[in-house]
Design a protein around this motif. Structure first.
Motif, PDB file in Angstrom:
ATOM      1  N   MET A   1       0.773  -1.163   0.030  1.00 25.47           N
ATOM      2  CA  MET A   1       0.308   0.014  -0.170  1.00 25.47           C
ATOM      3  C   MET A   1       0.922   1.333  -0.195  1.00 25.47           C
ATOM      4  SD  MET A   1      -3.157   0.866   2.347  1.00 25.47           S
ATOM      5  CE  MET A   1      -2.392   0.942   4.095  1.00 25.47           C
ATOM      6  N   SER A   2       0.720   2.142  -1.049  1.00 25.31           N
ATOM      7  CA  SER A   2       1.719   3.164  -1.317  1.00 25.31           C
ATOM      8  C   SER A   2       0.847   4.499  -1.043  1.00 25.31           C
ATOM      9  CB  SER A   2       2.354   3.013  -2.765  1.00 25.31           C
ATOM     10  OG  SER A   2       3.024   4.020  -2.887  1.00 25.31           O
ATOM     11  N   VAL A   3       1.633   5.472  -0.378  1.00 27.17           N
ATOM     12  CA  VAL A   3       1.314   6.659  -0.098  1.00 27.17           C
ATOM     13  C   VAL A   3       2.369   7.574  -0.696  1.00 27.17           C
ATOM     14  CG1 VAL A   3      -0.145   6.294   1.956  1.00 27.17           C
ATOM     15  CG2 VAL A   3       2.119   6.998   2.196  1.00 27.17           C
ATOM     16  N   THR A   4       1.824   8.931  -0.800  1.00 29.12           N
ATOM     17  CA  THR A   4       2.766  10.046  -1.101  1.00 29.12           C
ATOM     18  C   THR A   4       3.106  11.074   0.231  1.00 29.12           C
ATOM     19  OG1 THR A   4       2.239  10.145  -3.322  1.00 29.12           O
ATOM     20  CG2 THR A   4       3.207  12.082  -2.486  1.00 29.12           C
ATOM     21  N   ILE A   5       4.197  11.314   0.652  1.00 29.73           N
ATOM     22  CA  ILE A   5       4.473  12.044   1.742  1.00 29.73           C
ATOM     23  C   ILE A   5       4.965  13.109   1.230  1.00 29.73           C
ATOM     24  CG2 ILE A   5       5.505  12.008   4.144  1.00 29.73           C
ATOM     25  CD1 ILE A   5       5.535   8.957   4.111  1.00 29.73           C
ATOM     26  N   LEU A   6       4.669  14.361   1.978  1.00 29.63           N
ATOM     27  CA  LEU A   6       5.163  15.770   1.526  1.00 29.63           C
ATOM     28  C   LEU A   6       5.828  16.221   2.924  1.00 29.63           C
ATOM     29  CD1 LEU A   6       2.127  17.101  -0.512  1.00 29.63           C
ATOM     30  CD2 LEU A   6       4.324  15.780  -1.485  1.00 29.63           C
ATOM     31  N   TYR A   7       6.825  17.080   2.852  1.00 32.19           N
ATOM     32  CA  TYR A   7       7.720  17.361   3.734  1.00 32.19           C
ATOM     33  C   TYR A   7       7.667  18.950   3.517  1.00 32.19           C
ATOM     34  CZ  TYR A   7       8.976  12.788   4.602  1.00 32.19           C
ATOM     35  OH  TYR A   7       8.899  11.109   4.573  1.00 32.19           O
ATOM     36  N   PHE A   8       7.409  19.818   4.487  1.00 31.15           N
ATOM     37  CA  PHE A   8       7.592  21.264   4.377  1.00 31.15           C
ATOM     38  C   PHE A   8       8.284  21.997   5.154  1.00 31.15           C
ATOM     39  CE2 PHE A   8       3.556  20.140   2.254  1.00 31.15           C
ATOM     40  CZ  PHE A   8       3.449  20.673   1.032  1.00 31.15           C
ATOM     41  N   ALA A   9       8.712  23.259   4.839  1.00 33.23           N
ATOM     42  CA  ALA A   9       9.473  24.261   5.635  1.00 33.23           C
ATOM     43  C   ALA A   9      10.583  23.596   6.352  1.00 33.23           C
ATOM     44  CB  ALA A   9       8.574  24.691   6.735  1.00 33.23           C
ATOM     45  N   SER A  10      10.924  23.797   7.541  1.00 36.39           N
ATOM     46  CA  SER A  10      12.215  23.427   8.249  1.00 36.39           C
ATOM     47  C   SER A  10      12.063  21.811   8.298  1.00 36.39           C
ATOM     48  CB  SER A  10      12.088  23.780   9.376  1.00 36.39           C
ATOM     49  OG  SER A  10      10.835  23.214  10.356  1.00 36.39           O
ATOM     50  N   LEU A  11      11.072  20.984   8.124  1.00 33.38           N
ATOM     51  CA  LEU A  11      11.279  19.558   7.911  1.00 33.38           C
ATOM     52  C   LEU A  11      11.813  19.209   6.405  1.00 33.38           C
ATOM     53  CD1 LEU A  11       7.825  18.316   9.245  1.00 33.38           C
ATOM     54  CD2 LEU A  11      10.033  18.037  10.371  1.00 33.38           C
TER      55      LEU A  11
ATOM     56  N   GLY B   1      -2.745   5.522  -1.625  1.00 35.35           N
ATOM     57  CA  GLY B   1      -3.044   6.599  -2.431  1.00 35.35           C
ATOM     58  C   GLY B   1      -3.179   7.829  -1.826  1.00 35.35           C
ATOM     59  N   ASP B   2      -3.235   7.772  -0.530  1.00 31.88           N
ATOM     60  CA  ASP B   2      -3.538   9.132   0.363  1.00 31.88           C
ATOM     61  C   ASP B   2      -2.286   9.722   0.172  1.00 31.88           C
ATOM     62  OD1 ASP B   2      -5.926   8.712   1.170  1.00 31.88           O
ATOM     63  OD2 ASP B   2      -5.289   8.037   3.367  1.00 31.88           O
ATOM     64  N   GLU B   3      -2.346  11.236   0.459  1.00 31.88           N
ATOM     65  CA  GLU B   3      -1.183  12.229   0.467  1.00 31.88           C
ATOM     66  C   GLU B   3      -1.142  12.671   1.854  1.00 31.88           C
ATOM     67  OE1 GLU B   3      -0.309  15.668  -2.329  1.00 31.88           O
ATOM     68  OE2 GLU B   3      -1.494  16.513  -0.746  1.00 31.88           O
ATOM     69  N   ILE B   4      -0.012  12.426   2.518  1.00 33.84           N
ATOM     70  CA  ILE B   4       0.194  12.961   4.029  1.00 33.84           C
ATOM     71  C   ILE B   4       1.273  13.975   3.882  1.00 33.84           C
ATOM     72  CG2 ILE B   4       0.743  12.168   6.245  1.00 33.84           C
ATOM     73  CD1 ILE B   4      -0.141   9.591   3.866  1.00 33.84           C
ATOM     74  N   ALA B   5       1.177  14.936   4.545  1.00 30.99           N
ATOM     75  CA  ALA B   5       1.893  16.109   4.685  1.00 30.99           C
ATOM     76  C   ALA B   5       2.278  16.513   6.085  1.00 30.99           C
ATOM     77  CB  ALA B   5       1.323  17.453   3.973  1.00 30.99           C
ATOM     78  N   PHE B   6       3.645  16.579   6.405  1.00 33.43           N
ATOM     79  CA  PHE B   6       4.120  17.161   7.438  1.00 33.43           C
ATOM     80  C   PHE B   6       4.564  18.298   7.409  1.00 33.43           C
ATOM     81  CE2 PHE B   6       4.506  12.232   7.721  1.00 33.43           C
ATOM     82  CZ  PHE B   6       3.345  11.989   8.854  1.00 33.43           C
TER      83      PHE B   6
END
Length: 84
Positions: free
Chosen positions: A1-11, A72-77
């Motif tokens: 099961m694959s997801v897309t993970i996004l990282y923003f700013a200082s992360l 298929g979810d997109e998870i952002a941190f």
């Protein structure tokens, strides 16, 4: 099961990447479990450790640790943002 993970700013800066496609390990079905799994990579990934000031969103909606994730979810941190 694959997801897309996004990282923003200082992360993004700490981890040296803005996104990745990630195959969820067995037993990882919530935002909190995903965070713990990523943190277990060690090194810079401890920026995602529980207790650190990190927010999450699933499919562009703010999410708490107990929110379920699916293929298929997109998870952002991202760090909390303040204005002023």
């Amino acid at each position: 099961m694959s997801v897309t993970i996004l990282y923003f700013a200082s992360l993004r800066e700490a981890l040296g990447r803005s996104e990745e496609h990630f195959d969820l390990p067995p037993g990882v079905a919530t935002v909190g479990a995903l965070r713990e799994s990523l943190c277990a990579r060690g090194g810079d990934w401890t920026a995602l450790a529980p207790g650190k000031a990190v927010r999450a969103a699933v499919n562009q909606e703010l999410a708490q640790a107990a929110v379920s994730i699916k293929a298929g979810d997109e998870i952002a941190f991202f760090p909390p943002v303040t204005g002023g």
